[in-house]
Motif scaffolding. Structure first.
Motif, PDB file in Angstrom:
ATOM      1  N   ALA A  53       0.865  -1.165   0.000  1.00 48.44           N
ATOM      2  CA  ALA A  53       0.000   0.000   0.000  1.00 48.44           C
ATOM      3  C   ALA A  53       0.908   1.223   0.000  1.00 48.44           C
ATOM      4  O   ALA A  53       2.028   1.173   0.518  1.00 48.44           O
ATOM      5  CB  ALA A  53      -0.878   0.002   1.254  1.00 48.44           C
ATOM      6  N   MET A  54       0.431   2.301  -0.602  1.00 48.39           N
ATOM      7  CA  MET A  54       1.240   3.509  -0.701  1.00 48.39           C
ATOM      8  C   MET A  54       0.469   4.694  -0.138  1.00 48.39           C
ATOM      9  O   MET A  54      -0.748   4.792  -0.307  1.00 48.39           O
ATOM     10  CB  MET A  54       1.604   3.782  -2.158  1.00 48.39           C
ATOM     11  N   GLY A  55       1.207   5.574   0.502  1.00 48.68           N
ATOM     12  CA  GLY A  55       0.558   6.734   1.091  1.00 48.68           C
ATOM     13  C   GLY A  55       1.309   8.015   0.823  1.00 48.68           C
ATOM     14  O   GLY A  55       2.501   8.002   0.477  1.00 48.68           O
ATOM     15  N   TRP A  56       0.571   9.120   0.952  1.00 45.30           N
ATOM     16  CA  TRP A  56       1.162  10.449   0.942  1.00 45.30           C
ATOM     17  C   TRP A  56       0.945  11.069   2.314  1.00 45.30           C
ATOM     18  O   TRP A  56      -0.148  11.001   2.876  1.00 45.30           O
ATOM     19  CB  TRP A  56       0.513  11.326  -0.112  1.00 45.30           C
ATOM     20  N   PHE A  57       1.980  11.701   2.808  1.00 41.88           N
ATOM     21  CA  PHE A  57       1.941  12.432   4.065  1.00 41.88           C
ATOM     22  C   PHE A  57       2.515  13.824   3.808  1.00 41.88           C
ATOM     23  O   PHE A  57       3.152  14.068   2.783  1.00 41.88           O
ATOM     24  CB  PHE A  57       2.784  11.726   5.132  1.00 41.88           C
ATOM     25  N   ARG A  58       2.285  14.723   4.742  1.00 45.44           N
ATOM     26  CA  ARG A  58       2.867  16.057   4.591  1.00 45.44           C
ATOM     27  C   ARG A  58       3.246  16.608   5.957  1.00 45.44           C
ATOM     28  O   ARG A  58       2.692  16.207   6.989  1.00 45.44           O
ATOM     29  CB  ARG A  58       1.900  17.003   3.887  1.00 45.44           C
ATOM     30  N   GLN A  59       4.199  17.514   5.928  1.00 43.97           N
ATOM     31  CA  GLN A  59       4.623  18.169   7.157  1.00 43.97           C
ATOM     32  C   GLN A  59       4.867  19.643   6.875  1.00 43.97           C
ATOM     33  O   GLN A  59       5.712  19.994   6.050  1.00 43.97           O
ATOM     34  CB  GLN A  59       5.886  17.523   7.716  1.00 43.97           C
ATOM     35  N   ALA A  60       4.092  20.476   7.551  1.00 42.79           N
ATOM     36  CA  ALA A  60       4.249  21.923   7.434  1.00 42.79           C
ATOM     37  C   ALA A  60       5.220  22.410   8.502  1.00 42.79           C
ATOM     38  O   ALA A  60       5.403  21.744   9.521  1.00 42.79           O
ATOM     39  CB  ALA A  60       2.893  22.595   7.597  1.00 42.79           C
ATOM     40  N   PRO A  61       5.817  23.564   8.293  1.00 47.56           N
ATOM     41  CA  PRO A  61       6.770  24.094   9.284  1.00 47.56           C
ATOM     42  C   PRO A  61       6.134  24.218  10.666  1.00 47.56           C
ATOM     43  O   PRO A  61       5.033  24.767  10.800  1.00 47.56           O
ATOM     44  CB  PRO A  61       7.128  25.468   8.719  1.00 47.56           C
ATOM     45  N   CYS A  96       6.059  10.529   0.132  1.00 43.84           N
ATOM     46  CA  CYS A  96       5.383   9.277  -0.157  1.00 43.84           C
ATOM     47  C   CYS A  96       6.006   8.182   0.704  1.00 43.84           C
ATOM     48  O   CYS A  96       7.162   8.287   1.134  1.00 43.84           O
ATOM     49  CB  CYS A  96       5.461   8.920  -1.635  1.00 43.84           C
ATOM     50  N   ALA A  97       5.216   7.153   0.948  1.00 46.25           N
ATOM     51  CA  ALA A  97       5.661   6.076   1.824  1.00 46.25           C
ATOM     52  C   ALA A  97       5.009   4.772   1.414  1.00 46.25           C
ATOM     53  O   ALA A  97       3.879   4.765   0.897  1.00 46.25           O
ATOM     54  CB  ALA A  97       5.314   6.400   3.278  1.00 46.25           C
ATOM     55  N   ALA A  98       5.713   3.682   1.672  1.00 43.52           N
ATOM     56  CA  ALA A  98       5.213   2.345   1.374  1.00 43.52           C
ATOM     57  C   ALA A  98       4.864   1.658   2.677  1.00 43.52           C
ATOM     58  O   ALA A  98       5.679   1.635   3.614  1.00 43.52           O
ATOM     59  CB  ALA A  98       6.261   1.544   0.619  1.00 43.52           C
ATOM     60  N   GLY A  99       3.656   1.103   2.735  1.00 47.30           N
ATOM     61  CA  GLY A  99       3.209   0.495   3.970  1.00 47.30           C
ATOM     62  C   GLY A  99       2.426  -0.775   3.764  1.00 47.30           C
ATOM     63  O   GLY A  99       2.326  -1.301   2.659  1.00 47.30           O
ATOM     64  N   LEU A 100       1.841  -1.239   4.867  1.00 46.79           N
ATOM     65  CA  LEU A 100       1.149  -2.525   4.863  1.00 46.79           C
ATOM     66  C   LEU A 100      -0.335  -2.405   4.558  1.00 46.79           C
ATOM     67  O   LEU A 100      -0.957  -3.369   4.120  1.00 46.79           O
ATOM     68  CB  LEU A 100       1.351  -3.220   6.214  1.00 46.79           C
ATOM     69  N   SER A 101      -0.897  -1.221   4.790  1.00 46.90           N
ATOM     70  CA  SER A 101      -2.317  -1.036   4.532  1.00 46.90           C
ATOM     71  C   SER A 101      -2.569   0.446   4.306  1.00 46.90           C
ATOM     72  O   SER A 101      -1.666   1.274   4.449  1.00 46.90           O
ATOM     73  CB  SER A 101      -3.159  -1.540   5.702  1.00 46.90           C
ATOM     74  N   ILE A 102      -3.815   0.790   3.965  1.00 42.87           N
ATOM     75  CA  ILE A 102      -4.142   2.196   3.707  1.00 42.87           C
ATOM     76  C   ILE A 102      -4.507   2.947   4.981  1.00 42.87           C
ATOM     77  O   ILE A 102      -4.869   4.113   4.929  1.00 42.87           O
ATOM     78  CB  ILE A 102      -5.259   2.332   2.659  1.00 42.87           C
ATOM     79  N   ASP A 160       2.055   0.567   9.418  1.00 47.18           N
ATOM     80  CA  ASP A 160       3.506   0.607   9.500  1.00 47.18           C
ATOM     81  C   ASP A 160       4.058   0.954   8.120  1.00 47.18           C
ATOM     82  O   ASP A 160       4.196   0.102   7.255  1.00 47.18           O
ATOM     83  CB  ASP A 160       4.044  -0.749   9.961  1.00 47.18           C
ATOM     84  N   TYR A 161       4.358   2.233   7.927  1.00 42.69           N
ATOM     85  CA  TYR A 161       4.967   2.670   6.676  1.00 42.69           C
ATOM     86  C   TYR A 161       6.484   2.550   6.832  1.00 42.69           C
ATOM     87  O   TYR A 161       7.117   3.359   7.502  1.00 42.69           O
ATOM     88  CB  TYR A 161       4.550   4.105   6.345  1.00 42.69           C
TER      89      TYR A 161
END
Length: 121
Positions: free
Chosen positions: A33-41, A96-102, A107-108
């Motif tokens: 599974a693939m995800g997108w995350f973000r981090q603002a200042p 982007c990150a690769a993980g076990l589920s959506i 666990d990415y």
């Protein structure tokens, strides 16, 4: 093991669009599974969207529903995030990150280096 490289970030005006890409190396991209995350200042990293390994299931954070679309092309080992109607509060580094589920709490195990998205108001 999976190596991830994001691209497509940049500066855009509010209301505009960007498409992020995440190129993956390794034969097992289609197994994750693939995800997108973000981090603002000054803020913690947060979940944006995720897609199952075949692309049949997706999940979005409430603040991007209707504006962002996650997709993947396993033949090209690439993950995408189409971002429309961008707002200044979308400004962040996107990972982007690769993980076990959506699940946002999955666990990415593998992460890219991030790409900066800046939305000017």
């Amino acid at each position: 093991q999976v190596q991830l490289v994001e691209s497509g970030g940049g500066l855009v005006q509010a209301g505009g669009s960007l498409r992020l890409s995440c190129a993956a190396s390794g034969r097992t991209f289609g197994s994750y599974a693939m995800g997108w995350f973000r981090q603002a200042p000054g803020k913690e990293r947060e979940f944006v969207a995720a897609i199952s390994w075949l692309g049949g299931s997706t999940r979005y954070a409430d603040f991007v529903k209707g504006r962002f679309t996650i997709s993947r092309d396993n033949a090209k080992n690439t993950l995408y995030l189409q971002m429309n109607s961008l707002k200044s509060e979308d400004t962040a580094v996107y990972y982007c990150a690769a993980g076990l589920s959506i699940s946002p709490y999955s666990d990415y195990a593998y992460w890219g280096q991030g790409t900066q998205v800046t939305v000017s108001s």
